[in-house]
Design a protein around this motif. Structure first.
Motif, PDB file in Angstrom:
ATOM      1  N   GLY A   4      -8.314   2.421   1.779  1.00 31.55           N
ATOM      2  CA  GLY A   4      -7.217   3.285   1.371  1.00 31.55           C
ATOM      3  C   GLY A   4      -7.801   4.679   1.993  1.00 31.55           C
ATOM      4  N   ALA A   5      -8.160   4.981   3.110  1.00 30.39           N
ATOM      5  CA  ALA A   5      -8.428   6.179   3.626  1.00 30.39           C
ATOM      6  C   ALA A   5      -7.955   5.883   5.127  1.00 30.39           C
ATOM      7  CB  ALA A   5     -10.502   6.435   3.986  1.00 30.39           C
ATOM      8  N   LEU A   6      -8.409   5.068   5.100  1.00 36.14           N
ATOM      9  CA  LEU A   6      -7.970   4.269   6.821  1.00 36.14           C
ATOM     10  C   LEU A   6      -6.516   4.121   7.024  1.00 36.14           C
ATOM     11  CD1 LEU A   6     -10.726   1.716   7.857  1.00 36.14           C
ATOM     12  CD2 LEU A   6     -10.137   4.060   9.528  1.00 36.14           C
ATOM     13  N   TRP A   7      -6.124   3.801   5.828  1.00 33.68           N
ATOM     14  CA  TRP A   7      -4.223   3.276   5.890  1.00 33.68           C
ATOM     15  C   TRP A   7      -3.792   4.697   5.466  1.00 33.68           C
ATOM     16  CZ3 TRP A   7      -4.353  -1.550   2.564  1.00 33.68           C
ATOM     17  CH2 TRP A   7      -4.994  -2.689   3.063  1.00 33.68           C
ATOM     18  N   ALA A   8      -4.156   5.449   4.964  1.00 36.02           N
ATOM     19  CA  ALA A   8      -3.454   6.864   4.122  1.00 36.02           C
ATOM     20  C   ALA A   8      -3.516   7.471   5.907  1.00 36.02           C
ATOM     21  CB  ALA A   8      -4.692   7.974   4.354  1.00 36.02           C
ATOM     22  N   ALA A   9      -4.190   7.091   6.814  1.00 34.59           N
ATOM     23  CA  ALA A   9      -5.150   8.090   8.183  1.00 34.59           C
ATOM     24  C   ALA A   9      -3.377   7.886   8.883  1.00 34.59           C
ATOM     25  CB  ALA A   9      -6.061   7.819   9.281  1.00 34.59           C
ATOM     26  N   VAL A  10      -3.154   5.812   8.744  1.00 33.66           N
ATOM     27  CA  VAL A  10      -2.569   5.314   9.876  1.00 33.66           C
ATOM     28  C   VAL A  10      -1.232   5.704   8.941  1.00 33.66           C
ATOM     29  CG1 VAL A  10      -1.192   3.557  10.273  1.00 33.66           C
ATOM     30  CG2 VAL A  10      -3.256   3.966  10.013  1.00 33.66           C
ATOM     31  N   LEU A  11      -0.661   6.260   7.698  1.00 33.46           N
ATOM     32  CA  LEU A  11       0.820   7.098   7.452  1.00 33.46           C
ATOM     33  C   LEU A  11       0.621   7.929   8.135  1.00 33.46           C
ATOM     34  CD1 LEU A  11       0.401   4.986   3.792  1.00 33.46           C
ATOM     35  CD2 LEU A  11       1.998   4.506   5.657  1.00 33.46           C
ATOM     36  N   ALA A  12      -0.513   8.809   8.015  1.00 33.18           N
ATOM     37  CA  ALA A  12      -0.433  10.360   8.358  1.00 33.18           C
ATOM     38  C   ALA A  12       0.002  10.549   9.864  1.00 33.18           C
ATOM     39  CB  ALA A  12      -1.397  10.765   8.139  1.00 33.18           C
ATOM     40  N   THR A  13       0.038   9.534  10.361  1.00 34.51           N
ATOM     41  CA  THR A  13       0.104   9.315  11.591  1.00 34.51           C
ATOM     42  C   THR A  13       1.437   9.057  11.908  1.00 34.51           C
ATOM     43  OG1 THR A  13      -1.823   8.778  12.600  1.00 34.51           O
ATOM     44  CG2 THR A  13      -0.384   8.352  14.156  1.00 34.51           C
ATOM     45  N   GLY A  14       1.757   8.389  11.330  1.00 28.53           N
ATOM     46  CA  GLY A  14       3.327   7.659  10.963  1.00 28.53           C
ATOM     47  C   GLY A  14       3.821   8.817  10.492  1.00 28.53           C
ATOM     48  N   ALA A  15       3.424   9.602   9.929  1.00 21.45           N
ATOM     49  CA  ALA A  15       4.553  11.100   9.576  1.00 21.45           C
ATOM     50  C   ALA A  15       4.960  11.452  10.792  1.00 21.45           C
ATOM     51  CB  ALA A  15       4.029  11.370   8.489  1.00 21.45           C
ATOM     52  N   VAL A  19       2.623  -3.641   3.683  1.00 19.53           N
ATOM     53  CA  VAL A  19       3.983  -3.089   4.504  1.00 19.53           C
ATOM     54  C   VAL A  19       4.085  -2.392   4.773  1.00 19.53           C
ATOM     55  CG1 VAL A  19       6.205  -3.530   3.554  1.00 19.53           C
ATOM     56  CG2 VAL A  19       4.436  -4.875   3.188  1.00 19.53           C
ATOM     57  N   ALA A  20       3.712  -0.543   4.001  1.00 19.77           N
ATOM     58  CA  ALA A  20       4.051   0.310   4.420  1.00 19.77           C
ATOM     59  C   ALA A  20       3.128   0.685   5.707  1.00 19.77           C
ATOM     60  CB  ALA A  20       3.734   1.637   3.795  1.00 19.77           C
ATOM     61  N   VAL A  21       2.366   0.609   5.830  1.00 20.62           N
ATOM     62  CA  VAL A  21       1.446   0.672   7.185  1.00 20.62           C
ATOM     63  C   VAL A  21       1.661  -0.008   8.512  1.00 20.62           C
ATOM     64  CG1 VAL A  21      -1.155  -0.430   7.737  1.00 20.62           C
ATOM     65  CG2 VAL A  21      -1.075   0.947   5.423  1.00 20.62           C
ATOM     66  N   THR A  22       2.004  -1.355   8.469  1.00 22.17           N
ATOM     67  CA  THR A  22       3.086  -1.840   9.204  1.00 22.17           C
ATOM     68  C   THR A  22       3.683  -1.158   9.866  1.00 22.17           C
ATOM     69  OG1 THR A  22       2.104  -4.761   7.865  1.00 22.17           O
ATOM     70  CG2 THR A  22       3.271  -4.128   9.960  1.00 22.17           C
ATOM     71  N   PHE A  23       4.816  -0.855   9.375  1.00 23.57           N
ATOM     72  CA  PHE A  23       5.865  -0.012   9.455  1.00 23.57           C
ATOM     73  C   PHE A  23       5.452   1.827  10.320  1.00 23.57           C
ATOM     74  CE2 PHE A  23       8.734  -2.083   6.182  1.00 23.57           C
ATOM     75  CZ  PHE A  23       9.846  -2.755   7.200  1.00 23.57           C
TER      76      PHE A  23
END
Length: 186
Positions: free
Chosen positions: A168-179, A49-53
């Protein structure tokens, strides 16, 4: 995770990271059973859900304008993907045919994919990819260390840790890009 930031198009990196993160997650989840599987699935659902947003936010963000002439990266990018595919195939073939340990194929894939992020960071001008590569290689090292410390759990460790760790690593990178996208707009 922003391979198109200089082209004026919406970035595809977060979407690619989210999809491949989901693939790695399903690989890791497939090695778990019982309570561990249920807990990992619940945590994964929240992360999805977080990654989708984050992906949706990055897709709506205004594309940056190019700062100058864009260097031709297409051929280097394609060569890098071809080398990665060959290494994945040859390595998995050798692991299965010579070592007869198919469970090592996931760690090999994580090592190759993580390693490909180092030159990809240079080709795409995306330093975050170096961090992502380092984390994925560290996941492989942690998997090997865990398997050596607990040899009785080895078969499932070689699938679960690379799968969940790389997700986890890939999703963290996506979240960092979103931030970063949020900070640029704010």
């Amino acid at each position: 995770m922003d391979p198109n930031s200089r082209t004026g198009r919406a970035p595809r990196g977060p979407l690619i990271g989210a999809v491949f993160g989901a693939v790695w997650f399903l690989i890791g989840l497939g090695a778990l059973h019982g309570t561990a599987r249920a807990a990992a699935a619940a945590a994964g659902a929240l992360l999805v859900v977080a990654v989708t947003f984050a992906v949706l936010r990055s897709r709506r963000a205004p594309a940056p304008t190019p700062a100058g002439p864009v260097a031709p990266r297409g051929r280097a990018f394609v060569r890098l993907l071809v080398v990665q595919a060959v290494l994945l195939g040859v390595g998995a073939g050798l692991i299965n045919s010579r070592l007869h340990t198919p469970q090592l194929a996931f760690a090999w894939a994580a090592l190759v994919v993580g390693g490909h992020f180092f030159p990809l960071a240079r080709v795409l001008g995306a330093p975050l990819l170096r961090v992502l590569g380092a984390v994925m290689v560290a996941v492989v090292a942690a998997t090997a260390a865990t398997a050596l410390a607990a040899p009785g759990t080895t078969p499932w460790i070689w699938q679960a840790l690379p799968g969940l760790g790389c997700a986890g690593a890939l999703w963290a990178a996506v979240l960092a890009t979103g931030a970063r996208t949020r900070a640029r707009r704010g």
